[in-house]
Scaffold this motif. Structure first.
Motif, mmCIF file in Angstrom:
data_model
loop_
_atom_site.group_PDB
_atom_site.id
_atom_site.type_symbol
_atom_site.label_atom_id
_atom_site.label_comp_id
_atom_site.label_asym_id
_atom_site.label_seq_id
_atom_site.Cartn_x
_atom_site.Cartn_y
_atom_site.Cartn_z
ATOM 1 N N VAL A 1 68.043 32.271 33.934
ATOM 2 C CA VAL A 1 68.398 32.023 35.327
ATOM 3 C C VAL A 1 69.706 31.248 35.468
ATOM 4 C CG1 VAL A 1 67.037 29.908 35.777
ATOM 5 C CG2 VAL A 1 67.355 31.595 37.591
ATOM 6 N N ARG A 2 69.960 30.340 34.523
ATOM 7 C CA ARG A 2 71.241 29.631 34.502
ATOM 8 C C ARG A 2 71.745 29.598 33.062
ATOM 9 N NH1 ARG A 2 68.075 27.377 38.226
ATOM 10 N NH2 ARG A 2 66.914 26.348 36.574
ATOM 11 N N TYR B 1 73.855 35.577 43.648
ATOM 12 C CA TYR B 1 74.042 34.744 42.451
ATOM 13 C C TYR B 1 72.994 34.999 41.374
ATOM 14 C CZ TYR B 1 70.373 32.547 45.104
ATOM 15 O OH TYR B 1 69.225 32.354 45.828
ATOM 16 N N PRO C 1 62.455 27.800 49.186
ATOM 17 C CA PRO C 1 63.853 27.508 48.815
ATOM 18 C C PRO C 1 64.843 27.928 49.892
ATOM 19 C CG PRO C 1 62.697 28.574 47.007
ATOM 20 C CD PRO C 1 61.807 28.676 48.214
ATOM 21 N N ILE D 1 67.983 24.172 45.998
ATOM 22 C CA ILE D 1 69.339 24.259 46.553
ATOM 23 C C ILE D 1 70.349 24.477 45.429
ATOM 24 C CG2 ILE D 1 71.193 22.776 47.499
ATOM 25 C CD1 ILE D 1 69.189 21.971 49.644
ATOM 26 N N ILE D 2 71.325 25.323 45.700
ATOM 27 C CA ILE D 2 72.425 25.519 44.756
ATOM 28 C C ILE D 2 73.668 24.848 45.332
ATOM 29 C CG2 ILE D 2 73.936 27.225 43.661
ATOM 30 C CD1 ILE D 2 71.604 29.218 43.791
ATOM 31 N N LYS E 1 73.344 23.226 39.956
ATOM 32 C CA LYS E 1 74.770 23.542 40.078
ATOM 33 C C LYS E 1 74.901 25.039 39.882
ATOM 34 C CE LYS E 1 75.975 19.525 37.455
ATOM 35 N NZ LYS E 1 76.827 19.011 36.387
ATOM 36 N N TYR E 2 75.722 25.671 40.705
ATOM 37 C CA TYR E 2 75.920 27.110 40.576
ATOM 38 C C TYR E 2 76.333 27.461 39.155
ATOM 39 C CZ TYR E 2 78.076 31.682 40.780
ATOM 40 O OH TYR E 2 78.414 32.982 40.516
ATOM 41 N N ARG F 1 76.377 34.157 36.586
ATOM 42 C CA ARG F 1 75.581 35.055 35.748
ATOM 43 C C ARG F 1 76.243 36.428 35.706
ATOM 44 N NH1 ARG F 1 72.457 33.310 32.489
ATOM 45 N NH2 ARG F 1 74.522 32.498 32.131
HETATM 46 N N1 5AD Z 1 72.993 29.319 39.502
HETATM 47 C C1 5AD Z 1 72.356 28.195 39.884
HETATM 48 N N2 5AD Z 1 71.082 28.195 40.308
HETATM 49 C C2 5AD Z 1 70.432 29.375 40.375
HETATM 50 N N3 5AD Z 1 69.186 29.680 40.761
HETATM 51 C C3 5AD Z 1 69.017 31.007 40.616
HETATM 52 N N4 5AD Z 1 70.144 31.576 40.150
HETATM 53 C C4 5AD Z 1 71.041 30.579 39.991
HETATM 54 C C5 5AD Z 1 72.391 30.529 39.550
HETATM 55 N N5 5AD Z 1 73.055 31.633 39.170
HETATM 56 C C6 5AD Z 1 68.236 28.699 41.273
HETATM 57 C C7 5AD Z 1 67.824 29.020 42.704
HETATM 58 C C8 5AD Z 1 66.423 29.495 42.547
HETATM 59 C C9 5AD Z 1 65.958 28.686 41.355
HETATM 60 C C10 5AD Z 1 64.747 29.208 40.664
HETATM 61 O O1 5AD Z 1 67.063 28.718 40.494
HETATM 62 O O2 5AD Z 1 67.868 27.829 43.457
HETATM 63 O O3 5AD Z 1 65.631 29.261 43.687
#
Ligand code: 5AD
Ligand code: SF4
Length: 452
Positions: free
Chosen positions: A50-51, A163, A269, A310-311, A341-342, A345
């Motif tokens: 996921v990250r 994202y 979320p 939250i991102i 943090k964003y 991917r």
């Molecule tokens: N970057 C950061 N956070 C993310 N999430 C999902 N994809 C990303 C990403 N690319 C977070 C979202 C989601 C949680 C499970 O992970 O907030 O709700």
């Protein structure tokens, strides 16, 4: 003698549930399961993508295995889960020590895949779909807890938030038949489980092919009908996660109001508090739509605990847009908040946008939001002091040998002085102290509730 397998799990509850199923299938096929990597003939990592950080952790672990090899132990190494599904055969080139790559829907075929790899096949790979007859059955001994069970009701995701990698790693949404889920819950109840958590990327998008099993349960959506069916099983506590804001129908709150065994917690979320960012994220709702849902939740008869994700630092997020997220968090008064943090991917639509918020700025926003949430949460937790909550006693507290720990119906960690004899029971605890992320109190009685 059969070979032994060790499985290490990363990521979300869905991965935990897949590990439980994998372990069940493997034991049925004659494998034994180990609790550490040292002794195992086969080491499986159930991976999360996921990250970027989650992904890196797995590769660090795979490299650790090389040390075992140097000590003369040469286990077979397999990757399963999201990273396996996404990267497929290229993992064999990336990591020399990987022998086996098993995608997110191939769990049921693990015994034969391992068999093939053990008998000398190189680069054993399965990224296929689930088979028709695949079973969701999990043996009670493989569950992560003897009291709380995760029950997947929907797999995959069709939302394609810009994202997010999940629609790629877990494929399209598939809902399990309601009758099967009801059967699971009745069985879990008979096995002595006290709580089930219905899990799925978006549980409230639940849409099975037919309504078999739900005929006698009213509701505005299949999910709210399923909730009423869950209440009728008599399972002591039913929780569910994650809810998707756009599909969050007011009838869910109505169902929670009707049935006490449907727990007082909603994870909803929001991701951002700014409309432009929400649109760029392709979330399919605006801040006002979200706040309307929050109003419904706050308007319930019981106080429902509300948590969110939250991102921060999504591509193009300006300082002002971030302040909108701060305001929203202030306004929603969350009981808990997961801040991320964003993380870019590969393959997602957002990866085509410039990841232009600097790492320092992402960290600064993360910390600002965390500080705000701590303040908000401090007040909410303080409000529990003097009140009673129902706690399912899950085990000894990690911090103090004299304390037991568990979760309230509203999904807060609660610690209190007690003995191991209480494990698996539900007790009433009067809260005496609020900590940052947990409550502390004293036991005032046990809960004996008769459910219809
Ligand atoms: N970057 C950061 N956070 C993310 N999430 C999902 N994809 C990303 C990403 N690319 C977070 C979202 C989601 C949680 C499970 O992970 O907030 O709700
Ligand atoms: Fe990812 Fe969005 Fe699906 Fe959640 S709803 S899994 S964030 S694509």
């Amino acid at each position: 003698m059969g070979s032994s397998v060790y499985i290490e799990t990363f990521g979300c509850q869905m991965n935990v549930a897949d590990t439980e199923r994998a372990a069940t299938r493997l034991r049925e096929a004659g494998y034994s399961l180990e609790s550490s990597a040292e002794e195992a003939d086969v080491i499986l990592f159930n991976t999360c993508s996921v990250r970027a950080r989650a992904e890196q952790r797995v590769f660090t672990r795979v490299r650790d295995i090389r040390l075992l090899r140097r000590k003369g132990h040469a286990p077979l190494v397999g990757l399963m889960g999201c990273v396996a599904q996404l990267e497929g055969a290229s993992l064999f080139d990336q990591e020399q020590s990987v022998d086996l790559v098993v995608g997110t829907r191939a769990t049921d075929r693990l015994p034969e895949l391992i068999e093939r790899a053990l008998s000398g096949e190189e680069r054993t790979l399965d990224l296929g779909e689930r088979g028709e007859g695949d079973s969701w059955e999990v043996s009670p001994v493989e569950r992560h807890s003897p009291y709380v069970a995760f029950v997947p009701i929907i797999e995959g995701c069709n939302k394609f938030c810009s994202y997010c990698i999940v629609p790629f790693s877990r494929g399209r949404e598939r809902s399990r038949p309601a009758r099967e889920i009801i059967g699971d819950i009745l069985r879990l109840r008979a096995e002595g489980f006290r709580e089930v958590q219905l899990i799925g990327q978006n549980v409230n998008s639940y849409r099975p092919k037919g309504l078999d099993g739900l005929e006698n349960f009213a509701g505005a959506t299949p999910f709210s009908r399923l909730l009423r069916a869950m209440a009728a099983t008599g399972m002591e506590r039913v929780k569910f996660t994650t809810s998707f804001p756009r599909d969050f129908h007011a009838d869910i709150v109505a169902a929670l109001d009707e049935h006490e065994n449907l727990c007082n917690w909603v994870h909803l979320p929001v991701q951002s508090g700014n409309d432009r960012i929400l649109r760029a994220m392709r979330r399919g709702y605006k801040v006002l739509d979200y706040l309307r849902r929050v109003e419904e939740i706050k308007g319930a008869r019981r106080r429902l605990s509300l948590t969110s994700d939250i991102i921060v630092g999504f591509p193009g997020e300006s300082a002002e847009e971030f302040l909108d997220t701060m305001s929203l968090v202030e306004r929603c008064q969350y009981d808990g908040l997961y801040i991320f943090k964003y993380s870019e991917r590969k393959g997602t639509p957002a990866a085509a946008m410039a990841d232009d918020v600097s790492e320092e700025e992402k960290t600064a926003r993360f910390l600002a939001l965390e500080r705000l949430q701590r303040k908000v949460q401090g007040r909410i937790y303080q409000d529990y002091v003097g009140r009673e909550v129902e706690v399912l006693v899950e085990g000894e507290s990690a911090k103090s040998a004299a304390d037991m720990t568990g979760h309230s119906t509203c999904q807060k960690v609660v610690n209190f002085p007690g003995t191991a004899a209480l494990k698996g029971s539900t007790v009433r605890v009067r809260i005496t102290e609020a900590k940052t992320n947990s409550l502390y109190g004293e036991m005032v009685g046990s809960v004996a509730r008769s459910l219809k």
